[in-house]
Scaffold this motif. Structure first.
Motif, PDB file in Angstrom:
ATOM      1  N   ALA A 137       0.828  -1.203   0.000  1.00 53.06           N
ATOM      2  CA  ALA A 137       0.000   0.000   0.000  1.00 53.06           C
ATOM      3  C   ALA A 137       0.866   1.257   0.000  1.00 53.06           C
ATOM      4  O   ALA A 137       0.594   2.215  -0.740  1.00 53.06           O
ATOM      5  CB  ALA A 137      -0.926  -0.005   1.214  1.00 53.06           C
ATOM      6  N   VAL A 138       1.922   1.262   0.818  1.00 59.24           N
ATOM      7  CA  VAL A 138       2.823   2.423   0.860  1.00 59.24           C
ATOM      8  C   VAL A 138       3.545   2.571  -0.481  1.00 59.24           C
ATOM      9  O   VAL A 138       3.710   3.690  -0.989  1.00 59.24           O
ATOM     10  CB  VAL A 138       3.819   2.287   2.023  1.00 59.24           C
ATOM     11  CG1 VAL A 138       4.888   3.374   1.943  1.00 59.24           C
ATOM     12  CG2 VAL A 138       3.088   2.381   3.358  1.00 59.24           C
ATOM     13  N   GLN A 139       3.978   1.456  -1.069  1.00 59.66           N
ATOM     14  CA  GLN A 139       4.612   1.524  -2.388  1.00 59.66           C
ATOM     15  C   GLN A 139       3.698   2.201  -3.398  1.00 59.66           C
ATOM     16  O   GLN A 139       4.130   3.043  -4.195  1.00 59.66           O
ATOM     17  CB  GLN A 139       4.963   0.125  -2.893  1.00 59.66           C
ATOM     18  CG  GLN A 139       6.250  -0.444  -2.364  1.00 59.66           C
ATOM     19  CD  GLN A 139       6.659  -1.711  -3.109  1.00 59.66           C
ATOM     20  OE1 GLN A 139       6.367  -1.880  -4.291  1.00 59.66           O
ATOM     21  NE2 GLN A 139       7.345  -2.597  -2.411  1.00 59.66           N
ATOM     22  N   CYS A 140       2.419   1.832  -3.376  1.00 59.33           N
ATOM     23  CA  CYS A 140       1.479   2.398  -4.349  1.00 59.33           C
ATOM     24  C   CYS A 140       1.324   3.903  -4.149  1.00 59.33           C
ATOM     25  O   CYS A 140       1.311   4.673  -5.110  1.00 59.33           O
ATOM     26  CB  CYS A 140       0.130   1.698  -4.217  1.00 59.33           C
ATOM     27  SG  CYS A 140      -0.971   1.956  -5.628  1.00 59.33           S
ATOM     28  N   ALA A 141       1.232   4.331  -2.890  1.00 56.09           N
ATOM     29  CA  ALA A 141       1.113   5.765  -2.610  1.00 56.09           C
ATOM     30  C   ALA A 141       2.345   6.521  -3.078  1.00 56.09           C
ATOM     31  O   ALA A 141       2.243   7.620  -3.651  1.00 56.09           O
ATOM     32  CB  ALA A 141       0.891   5.978  -1.115  1.00 56.09           C
ATOM     33  N   LEU A 142       3.534   5.950  -2.876  1.00 57.70           N
ATOM     34  CA  LEU A 142       4.763   6.624  -3.283  1.00 57.70           C
ATOM     35  C   LEU A 142       4.931   6.627  -4.793  1.00 57.70           C
ATOM     36  O   LEU A 142       5.534   7.555  -5.356  1.00 57.70           O
ATOM     37  CB  LEU A 142       5.963   5.944  -2.630  1.00 57.70           C
ATOM     38  CG  LEU A 142       6.001   5.971  -1.095  1.00 57.70           C
ATOM     39  CD1 LEU A 142       7.331   5.434  -0.588  1.00 57.70           C
ATOM     40  CD2 LEU A 142       5.746   7.377  -0.558  1.00 57.70           C
ATOM     41  N   ALA A 143       4.432   5.600  -5.466  1.00 52.56           N
ATOM     42  CA  ALA A 143       4.521   5.571  -6.929  1.00 52.56           C
ATOM     43  C   ALA A 143       3.759   6.750  -7.530  1.00 52.56           C
ATOM     44  O   ALA A 143       4.226   7.400  -8.472  1.00 52.56           O
ATOM     45  CB  ALA A 143       3.967   4.249  -7.466  1.00 52.56           C
ATOM     46  N   TRP A 144       2.599   7.052  -6.967  1.00 50.16           N
ATOM     47  CA  TRP A 144       1.853   8.223  -7.437  1.00 50.16           C
ATOM     48  C   TRP A 144       2.616   9.506  -7.138  1.00 50.16           C
ATOM     49  O   TRP A 144       2.676  10.416  -7.972  1.00 50.16           O
ATOM     50  CB  TRP A 144       0.485   8.252  -6.760  1.00 50.16           C
ATOM     51  CG  TRP A 144      -0.491   7.258  -7.300  1.00 50.16           C
ATOM     52  CD1 TRP A 144      -0.600   5.946  -6.956  1.00 50.16           C
ATOM     53  CD2 TRP A 144      -1.496   7.497  -8.278  1.00 50.16           C
ATOM     54  NE1 TRP A 144      -1.610   5.348  -7.657  1.00 50.16           N
ATOM     55  CE2 TRP A 144      -2.192   6.276  -8.479  1.00 50.16           C
ATOM     56  CE3 TRP A 144      -1.903   8.620  -9.005  1.00 50.16           C
ATOM     57  CZ2 TRP A 144      -3.255   6.157  -9.378  1.00 50.16           C
ATOM     58  CZ3 TRP A 144      -2.969   8.491  -9.892  1.00 50.16           C
ATOM     59  CH2 TRP A 144      -3.628   7.279 -10.069  1.00 50.16           C
ATOM     60  N   ARG A 161       1.829   3.524 -12.069  1.00 45.83           N
ATOM     61  CA  ARG A 161       1.793   2.068 -12.208  1.00 45.83           C
ATOM     62  C   ARG A 161       3.076   1.409 -11.702  1.00 45.83           C
ATOM     63  O   ARG A 161       3.246   0.205 -11.834  1.00 45.83           O
ATOM     64  CB  ARG A 161       1.522   1.679 -13.659  1.00 45.83           C
ATOM     65  CG  ARG A 161       0.082   1.938 -14.080  1.00 45.83           C
ATOM     66  CD  ARG A 161      -0.184   1.633 -15.535  1.00 45.83           C
ATOM     67  NE  ARG A 161      -1.612   1.777 -15.818  1.00 45.83           N
ATOM     68  CZ  ARG A 161      -2.233   2.932 -16.007  1.00 45.83           C
ATOM     69  NH1 ARG A 161      -1.534   4.072 -15.932  1.00 45.83           N
ATOM     70  NH2 ARG A 161      -3.535   2.996 -16.244  1.00 45.83           N
ATOM     71  N   GLY A 162       3.970   2.222 -11.135  1.00 41.87           N
ATOM     72  CA  GLY A 162       5.192   1.683 -10.569  1.00 41.87           C
ATOM     73  C   GLY A 162       6.171   1.253 -11.642  1.00 41.87           C
ATOM     74  O   GLY A 162       5.955   1.458 -12.833  1.00 41.87           O
TER      75      GLY A 162
END
Length: 595
Positions: free
Chosen positions: A215-222, A228-229
């Motif tokens: 979840a944190v990875q997804c937030a940071l990707a944005w 989409r990372g």
């Protein structure tokens, strides 16, 4: 006139039947004997052929499997075993053992306790490649072949029923908004609930809970403009990404249980958002499905939690099947694990995974019949996960951001062997210095200090303090300068140096933080105190109210593990193996990210 019988005319007599009966019985006996002989010959030849195929006998493929998919994998194992697979003249048989991923990782890297866990596995299927990354960071030699996914489960936000409708309305819930929502005093206003106040989220530890990390990875990707990372090492240095990470870390709710499962249990106990300690918990869809049914080892909740899928790219766990490597594993078992993985990806087995466990697979959209709180909304737009090094660095950065950071004292080996080749035309020392620089630059809070050790560095002393252990923000430049000045010298008097550093760490203990000593070394102790004397010195200053772990990162393919493991286990630390220089950075990040 009387009539007389003609000659030969009279009562007719039939032929006797008993000879035919005897002939028939004999014929049947002969045919039966011939048939039995023929069938027996076939069976004997088949048995002989099978015996020839299995000249090496039976070989067991033990698989440690995350509990969420243990039941369908047990069914698949029965089906596969029924086919009597043969590899390299071994008859293979799969045995499935349900073990949670933290237990498997610790046992594989720190010593497998056969008394508690049985025989060690030859393959592992955790819920996420994040566990494979941690295993690779601690001991790459344990990986027998590349891991292959058997399906996925997206991360959803688990909330009580009253919160579900607002989150689903309008533009929906997006992981990209999490940093801002958590930082705002009126986060619920975004979803039309003006009087609900702050939006809070329970985020268990990123290292032990893949749903939190993804979840944190997804937030940071944005935040890094790559929705989409994947999140990359370069992105972690971007101001927007660092700000987003700090927003999530600083909004961490106090007292959140250490595991996602326990965090869900607590949330279920108090569904009233006005009094609940947090409003939602990131969780794998498959784990929320099990939690709501009460089949995960905890009591079933009175009311189900609702899984809110994110709009846009979603993070997902990938359920990788990893063949392991070790002195207890044969090549045939590695190949068997790969073959069994292929079998699991066949439509018949994927159907079982989908129907029984709710794993999302390629060949079917079927789902469990009973699944309260789960909508199973299809979403093929999945986040590309970060690579192993980035995921470890992210967890380490989180650890340094949350709870005011940690207190770390580095003890660095500057013996002559650090001149040795570390790979890619760099020495071990070159790689070590690069790893240390990265940690200093990425840490945003907490304390760090540095010592070096060899022989006769400070008069007759084999150790020297380079930078005292203090707030990293106060002495970032001093730490960078100390790192640049590291140069290989002579011997490896580790134990004498460690005794002094441990005493200093106890004297300068920082309350309210994780205090640890991290030793980076490439050779065995070769002078000064012996192991028994070191243990005596540690015992003299050990304080139960000042817990300080000693962990080791050994550099090179053949570490002297036994004495280091004994020291680490006596203090609550660990031993990681960096087989080459490139492995130092992820190993250090993994260690610093651990609680």
């Amino acid at each position: 006139m009387a009539r007389h019988r003609a000659a030969g005319e009279g009562t007719r007599r039939g032929m006797a039947r008993w000879p035919f009966v005897i002939v028939g019985v004999v014929a049947l006996f002969v045919l039966g004997y011939l048939s039995w002989t023929w069938l027996g010959g076939i069976l004997d030849r088949r048995a002989a052929a099978q015996a020839a195929e299995c000249r090496q006998g039976e070989l067991v493929l033990r698989m440690a499997v995350t509990p969420s998919v243990a039941d369908p994998l047990q069914s698949a194992a029965i089906a596969w075993n029924g086919q009597r697979p043969v590899i390299d003249d071994y008859c293979l048989r799969v045995e499935i053992q349900a073990l949670d991923s933290p237990t498997v990782l610790t046992a594989l890297t720190q010593g497998w306790d056969t008394g508690k866990l049985g025989q060690p596995p030859s393959a592992w299927l955790p819920e996420s490649s994040l566990w494979v990354n941690q295993l690779r960071a601690q001991n790459k030699s344990l990986l027998g072949a590349p891991a292959e996914s058997i399906g996925n489960s997206p991360v959803v936000l688990a909330v009580p029923e009253p919160a579900a409708q607002p989150l689903r309305s309008g533009q929906g819930f997006r992981w990209s908004e999490i940093p801002g929502l958590l930082a705002a005093p009126d986060g619920w206003k975004r979803f039309g609930m003006d009087d609900w106040g702050r939006f809070t989220m329970g985020v268990p530890d990123l290292v032990r809970n893949p749903a939190s990390a993804l979840a944190v990875q997804c937030a940071l990707a944005w935040a890094g403009k790559k929705e989409r990372g994947p999140v990359t090492m370069d992105m972690l240095t971007l101001p927007a990404v660092r700000t987003a990470l700090n927003q999530v870390a600083k909004a961490k709710v106090a007292g959140v249980p250490p595991t996602t499962q326990d965090a869900l249990v607590e949330l279920s106990k108090n569904p009233d958002l006005a009094t609940s300690p947090y409003d939602g918990v990131p969780v794998l869809e498959i784990d929320l499905f099990r939690r709501n049914l009460g089949v995960d080892g905890k009591p079933k909740p009175d009311k189900p939690l609702y899984g809110i899928p994110a709009a846009g790219p979603a993070p997902a766990a990938d359920f990788p099947l990893l063949p392991l490597s070790g002195d207890w594993i044969k090549d045939a078992q590695v190949r068997a694990a790969q073959k069994f993985g292929d079998f699991l990806r066949e439509p018949a087995q994927e159907k079982v995974l989908a129907q029984q466990a709710g794993v999302r697979v390629r060949s079917t959209n079927e789902r469990p019949l009973t699944s309260p709180g789960i909508t199973w909304i299809a979403n093929d737009d999945l986040l590309a996960p970060a690579d192993e090094n980035t995921s470890q660095q992210l967890a380490a950065s989180w650890a340094s951001s949350a709870d005011n950071g940690q207190t770390v004292t580095m003890l660095v080996d500057v013996s002559g062997s650090m001149h040795a080749d570390g790979g890619q035309d760099k020495s071990r020392m070159d790689w070590l210095k690069a790893a240390l620089r990265g940690q200093v630059d990425r840490s945003v809070s907490g304390s760090m200090g540095m010592w070096e050790f060899s022989r006769s560095l400070d008069g007759k002393k084999p150790y020297r303090q380079l930078v005292p252990t203090k707030g990293i923000e106060q002495q970032r430049n001093a730490l960078r300068g100390a790192i640049e000045g590291l140069k290989p010298v002579s011997a490896t008097q580790l134990y004498s140096s460690l005794a002094v550093v441990y005493r200093s760490a106890v004297e300068n203990y920082e309350q309210g933080r994780t205090n640890r000593i991290v030793v980076l070394t490439d050779g065995p102790n070769d002078g000064g105190l012996n192991l028994q004397q070191l243990q005596a010195e540690l015992d003299k200053v050990r304080n139960p109210n000042k817990k300080i772990s000693i962990s080791f990162i050994t550099i090179g393919p053949d570490p002297e593990r036994a004495p280091l493991t004994k020291i680490a286990q006596s203090t609550g630390g660990s031993v990681s193996v960096a087989a080459d220089g490139a492995a130092i950075d992820p190993a250090l990040a993994q260690l610093l990210s651990a609680g």
